[in-house]
Design a protein around this motif. Structure first.
Motif, short mmCIF file in Angstrom:
data_model
loop_
_atom_site.label_atom_id
_atom_site.label_comp_id
_atom_site.label_asym_id
_atom_site.label_seq_id
_atom_site.Cartn_x
_atom_site.Cartn_y
_atom_site.Cartn_z
N ARG A 1 -7.21 -6.84 2.06
CA ARG A 1 -7.23 -5.71 1.13
C ARG A 1 -6.61 -4.47 1.76
O ARG A 1 -5.84 -3.75 1.11
N LYS A 2 -6.96 -4.20 3.03
CA LYS A 2 -6.39 -3.03 3.71
C LYS A 2 -4.89 -3.16 3.85
O LYS A 2 -4.15 -2.20 3.61
N LYS A 3 -4.43 -4.34 4.24
CA LYS A 3 -3.00 -4.56 4.42
C LYS A 3 -2.27 -4.42 3.08
O LYS A 3 -1.21 -3.80 3.00
N GLY B 1 1.23 1.05 -1.05
CA GLY B 1 1.54 2.47 -0.93
C GLY B 1 2.95 2.65 -0.42
O GLY B 1 3.71 3.49 -0.91
N ASP B 2 3.34 1.86 0.57
CA ASP B 2 4.70 1.92 1.10
C ASP B 2 5.69 1.50 0.03
O ASP B 2 6.76 2.08 -0.09
N SER B 3 5.32 0.51 -0.75
CA SER B 3 6.19 0.01 -1.79
C SER B 3 6.43 1.08 -2.86
O SER B 3 7.55 1.28 -3.31
N GLU B 4 5.37 1.76 -3.24
CA GLU B 4 5.51 2.82 -4.24
C GLU B 4 6.38 3.94 -3.70
O GLU B 4 7.23 4.49 -4.42
N ALA B 5 6.20 4.30 -2.45
CA ALA B 5 7.02 5.35 -1.84
C ALA B 5 8.48 4.91 -1.78
O ALA B 5 9.39 5.71 -2.05
#
Length: 111
Positions: free
Chosen positions: A59-61, A67-71
């Motif tokens: 879940r953390k990964k 989040g990185d993907s959205e950025a």
């Protein structure tokens, strides 16, 4: 009769020993079953704890990469918009030249 009674006493002694042996075997089986049950329960607890740990790591990964993907998506959208604006501006600057060249080529007659 003395021989009969000693034989009977020996038989009684053997029967008593056999019953005692059966009790020992039954107690050993019960203890083994209890140890196996305890080992199984402990293994299940350890497996559940390990599974929960791995799921939490997942879940953390996943949260970190989404989040990185959205950025990344936002960054690519901005870059794409900038490139489109740049190409539109360049097309506007050269459109008069291109129109002139096309008119020259269309109106020029070659034999």
């Amino acid at each position: 009769m003395d021989g009969s009674s000693s034989r009977e006493g020996g038989i009684q002694l053997l029967l008593a020993a056999e019953q005692e042996a059966q009790k020992v075997v039954a107690a050993a089986r019960a203890a083994k079953t209890a140890r196996l049950r305890q080992a199984k329960e402990e293994a299940e607890r350890e497996a559940a704890a390990y599974r929960a740990q791995r799921e939490e790591e997942y879940r953390k990964k996943k949260a970190g990469t989404s989040g990185d993907s959205e950025a990344t998506v936002k960054r690519l959208e901005v870059q794409t918009r900038q490139k489109i604006d740049q190409l539109t501006k360049e097309a506007g600057n050269v459109s008069k030249d291109v129109t002139g060249m096309l008119l020259d080529l269309v109106t020029t007659v070659k034999h």
